[in-house]
Design a protein around this motif. Structure first.
Motif, short mmCIF file in Angstrom:
data_model
loop_
_atom_site.label_atom_id
_atom_site.label_comp_id
_atom_site.label_asym_id
_atom_site.label_seq_id
_atom_site.Cartn_x
_atom_site.Cartn_y
_atom_site.Cartn_z
N SER A 98 36.91 45.18 38.77
CA SER A 98 37.15 45.55 37.37
C SER A 98 38.49 45.00 36.89
CB SER A 98 37.10 47.07 37.20
OG SER A 98 38.17 47.70 37.87
N SER A 99 39.51 45.02 37.75
CA SER A 99 40.82 44.49 37.37
C SER A 99 40.74 42.99 37.10
CB SER A 99 41.84 44.76 38.49
OG SER A 99 42.01 46.15 38.69
N ILE A 100 40.00 42.28 37.94
CA ILE A 100 39.84 40.83 37.77
C ILE A 100 39.16 40.52 36.45
CG2 ILE A 100 38.66 38.77 38.65
CD1 ILE A 100 39.12 39.98 41.49
N PHE A 101 38.10 41.26 36.13
CA PHE A 101 37.36 40.98 34.90
C PHE A 101 38.13 41.38 33.65
CE2 PHE A 101 33.85 40.05 37.63
CZ PHE A 101 33.04 39.21 36.88
N ARG A 152 40.99 39.14 28.97
CA ARG A 152 42.20 39.04 28.14
C ARG A 152 42.72 37.62 28.06
NH1 ARG A 152 45.11 44.56 30.48
NH2 ARG A 152 43.88 46.03 29.23
N GLU A 153 42.51 36.85 29.12
CA GLU A 153 43.02 35.48 29.16
C GLU A 153 41.99 34.46 28.69
OE1 GLU A 153 46.14 34.74 29.82
OE2 GLU A 153 46.57 36.88 30.11
#
Length: 281
Positions: A157-160, A165-166
C-alpha cells in the motif's frame, strides 16, 4: 510449529458460540466480496484516484500473495492436533502468507495514508487487527502467516500511494499498451488460475481508467443521497449481470476467466462512469 500452535490454542481457549459467530463475520471483511462492494464506493462516489489506487494495489497484492503461497507451499493448521478449524471454506490454497491479512492491510493501508485522519487510522488499525486475529481464532492460519500478510499489505500500500502521488501523465496509446502488456506478462511469469482473474481485472480497470480520463473526465459529485444510492445500485447490478452472464457464456478456461474480469474491470472504470454521466448521477 509447536510454539505457533500453542499461540493458536491459547487464542482458541476463549472460544464461545458468540465469538465463533463474531469472528466468522469479521473474517469476511477480508474477503473478495467486501472489496467488490467497497471499491466502487470510492471510485464512483468518493475519490476516483483513490479508487483506482485501491484497485491496482489490491489486485497486485493478491497476485503477490498467491505467488508466494505457491512457492512456499506451507500447509495450514487445519487438522493439527488440538486446533479446531472453523469456516474452512474461507481457507483456500496454502497458508503463508495470509491472504485475508494481506488484503485488508493493503486496503486500509491505502485508505489510511490517503486521508491522514485519526479516525480513519483508528478504524483501519482495528479492522486489520481483528481480521488478522480472526484467522488465528478460526484456526486457518499460523501466526507467521498473518504477520507476513500484514507486513506485505502495508508495504505494498505504501508503494502504491507513492506511485499514485508521483505519477505523471503519459501519452494515451503507450499508457494503454502498458496497461495490457504488464498484466499479461505477470500472468506468463506465474500462471496460477487466480492470477488470471487478478491480472484480467487489473488490465481492464487500468485501461478503462486511462480512456475514461482521456475521453470523459468523470468525477464523483455529491448530487444528493438518492442519486448516490441509485448510482451505486445501478453500478453494482451491472457488475453482477456481467459477472453471472459472462460466467454462463464463456468457456471455463483460465484465459476466459481473465477476459471476464477484464470486462468487469472495464465496467468499473469506464462503462459505469459513462452511464452515470448519461443519467446525470
Amino acid at each position: 510449529m509447536e510454539l505457533q500452535a500453542e499461540i493458536i490454542k491459547f487464542i482458541q481457549s476463549f472460544n464461545t458460540p458468540i465469538l465463533d459467530a463474531f469472528f466468522i463475520a469479521i473474517t469476511n471483511l477480508g474477503s473478495s466480496v467486501f472489496y467488490y462492494l467497497m471499491i466502487p464506493v470510492f471510485y464512483w462516489s468518493v475519490n476516483k484516484k483513490a479508487g483506482i489506487t485501491l484497485t491496482a494495489s489490491l489486485l497486485c497484492s493478491m497476485y503477490i500473495n498467491v505467488t508466494i503461497k505457491e512457492i512456499v507451499a506451507l500447509a495450514r493448521p487445519i487438522g493439527y492436533p488440538g486446533i479446531r478449524s472453523l469456516f474452512v471454506i474461507s481457507a483456500g490454497g496454502f497458508s503463508f502468507p495470509s491472504g485475508h491479512a494481506q488484503g485488508i492491510s493493503t486496503f486500509w493501508g491505502v485508505v489510511m495514508r490517503w486521508y491522514h485522519s485519526r479516525r480513519v487510522y483508528g478504524l483501519g488499525t482495528a479492522v486489520i487487527i481483528l481480521v488478522s486475529l480472526s484467522r488465528l481464532y478460526l484456526g486457518v492460519h499460523w501466526p507467521i502467516d498473518v504477520l507476513a500478510g500484514i507486513f506485505l499489505g502495508l508495504a505494498i500500500s505504501s508503494i502504491f500511494i507513492l506511485v499514485s502521488r508521483e505519477y505523471r501523465q503519459i501519452p494515451l496509446i503507450p499508457n494503454a499498451i502498458i496497461s495490457i502488456i504488464i498484466p499479461i506478462t505477470l500472468v506468463c511469469i506465474f500462471s496460477h488460475k487466480d492470477n488470471f482473474v487478478y491480472m484480467g481485472m487489473l488490465s481492464g480497470s487500468l485501461l478503462g481508467y486511462i480512456f475514461e480520463e482521456h475521453f470523459i473526465g468523470f468525477e464523483p459529485e455529491n448530487k444528493g443521497r438518492f442519486k448516490a444510492v441509485m448510482k451505486y445500485l445501478i453500478g453494482i447490478i451491472g457488475f453482477l449481470l456481467m459477472y453471472v452472464g459472462l460466467k454462463s457464456i464463456l468457456p471455463p478456461y483460465n484465459v476466459y476467466h481473465m477476459l471476464r474480469y477484464f470486462i468487469i474491470g472495464l465496467w468499473l472504470t469506464f462503462g459505469a462512469p459513462i452511464l452515470f454521466r448519461w443519467l446525470d448521477l
